[in-house]
Design a protein around this motif. Structure first.
Motif, mmCIF file in Angstrom:
data_model
loop_
_atom_site.group_PDB
_atom_site.id
_atom_site.type_symbol
_atom_site.label_atom_id
_atom_site.label_comp_id
_atom_site.label_asym_id
_atom_site.label_seq_id
_atom_site.Cartn_x
_atom_site.Cartn_y
_atom_site.Cartn_z
ATOM 1 N N SER A 1 98.778 49.790 51.559
ATOM 2 C CA SER A 1 100.838 50.541 51.307
ATOM 3 C C SER A 1 100.707 51.692 50.331
ATOM 4 O O SER A 1 101.817 52.417 50.169
ATOM 5 N N ARG B 1 103.073 54.365 52.090
ATOM 6 C CA ARG B 1 104.428 54.354 52.886
ATOM 7 C C ARG B 1 105.402 54.249 51.923
ATOM 8 O O ARG B 1 104.982 55.113 50.988
ATOM 9 N N VAL C 1 107.762 49.011 51.086
ATOM 10 C CA VAL C 1 107.053 47.632 51.076
ATOM 11 C C VAL C 1 107.753 46.768 50.663
ATOM 12 O O VAL C 1 106.606 45.631 51.496
ATOM 13 N N ARG D 1 107.421 44.503 53.653
ATOM 14 C CA ARG D 1 106.194 43.731 54.226
ATOM 15 C C ARG D 1 106.067 43.039 53.717
ATOM 16 O O ARG D 1 105.781 41.905 54.599
ATOM 17 N N GLY E 1 106.918 49.664 56.779
ATOM 18 C CA GLY E 1 106.962 50.859 55.253
ATOM 19 C C GLY E 1 105.832 52.629 55.730
ATOM 20 O O GLY E 1 106.065 53.225 55.445
#
Length: 469
Positions: free
Chosen positions: A52, A55, A60, A63, A302
């Protein structure tokens, strides 16, 4: 005119079969049953955090929030975790082009260029060449995890997994007997599949399948146009649904919006070079009307993903494109380097190799973002008929039938790029591999539940933030 250098002789079918049987010595079929995480197994939360790191920061937490909805949702988002686990195991040494994330929801219905409804693998963000069994084991474990969520007994779950893997094995043995062109032309037409499976479906189930197919046919660019757009000051614009869908006009100041809009325009224009000339011409008949940032999937949340509204003849002639960031495959640390310098091209070429039919506007490009960094993207139609399974509503028999369809479909995809004769010879005519895969799937489902709880604990302790959206 003959080549000045003779081609190396190709192995005969018999030699390829012998190669497959020899692989049983490197990796016995029964050995696939074992999943014993090493003592130094990586922390799954740290693996997800590293993935991540590049991203969009504000997305995030969404997610993680989606992954915490259930162990199956976690499994969908944890392809990187499983890739690390599979990469640490011995392999058969026989490779094919892999999906890289072959769980049961990454198969589905979509349109062929001839406007037929087909069933195929439909997600290739992680595609790379690798050991064929990694895809099979990811599919098998996804069925076990889904079966647990549905409350199926261990025996019923084993039946579901064995059915799917048996279908893969039997289909691969069938493809091993076929000519190359016949394998390349093979595909699963949805209408034909409905006829083939009719005797295994009750009246209510047949009606449900027919309704799902009809729904898929209506999930197209016109439906997306109606649902995702509105008229603002007399012009068609993408409607806001934050944080999941945010038009450029709501995302940043006017100056920066104009700059990003220009870069997206250049992205769409440049990606056309990756299309065949006739499709490039078709794309040129449309103009960009609006764009928005979109949150997609679970594992992909993300990543930078844009939807672009294009208009053709007039405002009743829409086309929606999706430009999605392509980063390195989760398989990359455990396989040979990609043959492509552009990750978008990796995705597109892998998809074209595995799918029997595909999106006529699928292509790739590298583009500069608003932060000045150049990133790789692949571009496709947002919707061109689309149907997805709902495993949470399936009985054991229905999930087994669906798993069998996924297994046969995966075999066809692997048969196009891998040595189908060697894979078929390795698998053989018995159920040794089927039983081993079912044991592995249960063991990995246990591990998945522990990893799911570890993510929940990480959120409670503040190691990562989660948000439901």
């Amino acid at each position: 005119m003959a080549s000045s250098s003779a081609q190396e002789p190709r192995p005969t079918p018999g030699e390829r079969a012998a190669c497959g049987k020899a692989a049983r010595h490197r990796m016995p079929r029964s050995a696939h049953a074992r999943f014993e995480p090493p003592a130094d197994r990586g922390d799954p939360v740290e693996i997800l955090k590293r993935q991540s790191a590049d991203r969009v920061p504000e997305l995030v937490p969404i997610r993680y929030g989606r992954m915490l909805e259930s162990p199956f949702a976690f499994y969908r988002g944890a392809a990187a975790v499983m890739a690390a686990d599979l990469g640490a195991r011995p392999t058969t040494g026989i490779e094919a082009q892999l999906c890289g994330d072959a769980h049961l929801l990454n198969f589905g219905l979509f349109a062929s260029p001839e406007r037929h409804l087909v069933f195929d693998v439909n997600d290739f963000d992680e595609t790379l060449p690798g050991p064929w069994e990694w895809d099979v084991e990811r599919l098998a474990a996804s069925l076990a995890v889904a079966g647990r969520e549905n409350g199926f007994s261990r025996k019923r779950r084993a039946d579901v997994v064995r059915g799917s893997v048996r279908s893969y094995r039997q289909a691969m043995r069938g493809f091993a007997e076929m000519r190359n062109l016949d394998v390349w032309y093979a595909h699963f037409d949805a209408e034909r599949l409905r006829v083939l499976f009719a005797d295994r479906l009750g009246k209510q189930e047949r009606h449900r399948v027919s309704r799902a197919m009809e729904t898929a046919r209506h999930r197209d660019h016109l439906q997306a146009f109606q649902r995702l757009t509105t008229v603002v000051d007399g012009a068609r614009r993408i409607a806001a649904d934050p944080p999941l869908l945010v038009p450029l006009s709501d995302l940043m100041t006017e100056d920066r919006r104009a700059e990003l809009e220009e870069r997206l325009h250049l992205l769409v224009e440049a990606y056309g070079r990756s299309l065949a000339s006739d499709r490039r011409y078709l794309l040129s008949r449309f103009r960009m009307a609006d764009a928005a940032r979109k949150v997609v999937g679970v594992g992909s949340v993300g990543t930078r993903c844009w939807i672009v509204l294009m208009l053709g003849r007039d405002e009743d002639d829409p086309l929606f494109l999706q430009a999605k960031e392509a980063g390195p495959s989760v398989l990359a640390p455990y396989t040979s380097p990609s043959a492509y310098g552009n990750e978008g091209q990796r995705v597109v070429c892998g998809q074209r190799l595995m799918q029997a039919v595909g999106d006529i506007l699928l292509g790739w490009e590298r583009a500069e973002g608003i932060d000045g960094r150049r990133r790789d993207f692949y571009v496709r139609q947002l919707r061109d008929w689309k149907g997805s399974a709902r495993p949470e509503t399936m009985s054991p028999g229905q999930l087994q039938l669906y798993g069998e369809l996924c297994g046969a479909t995966l075999a066809r995809a692997h048969a196009r790029s891998g040595d189908r004769i060697a894979i078929a010879a390795y698998l053989g005519g018995g159920e040794t591999f089927d039983r081993a895969a079912a044991e592995f799937a249960e063991a990995y489902a246990d591990r998945n539940e522990l990893d799911f709880r570890a993510l929940g604990e990480a959120v409670r302790r503040g190691r990562v933030a989660a948000r439901r959206a």
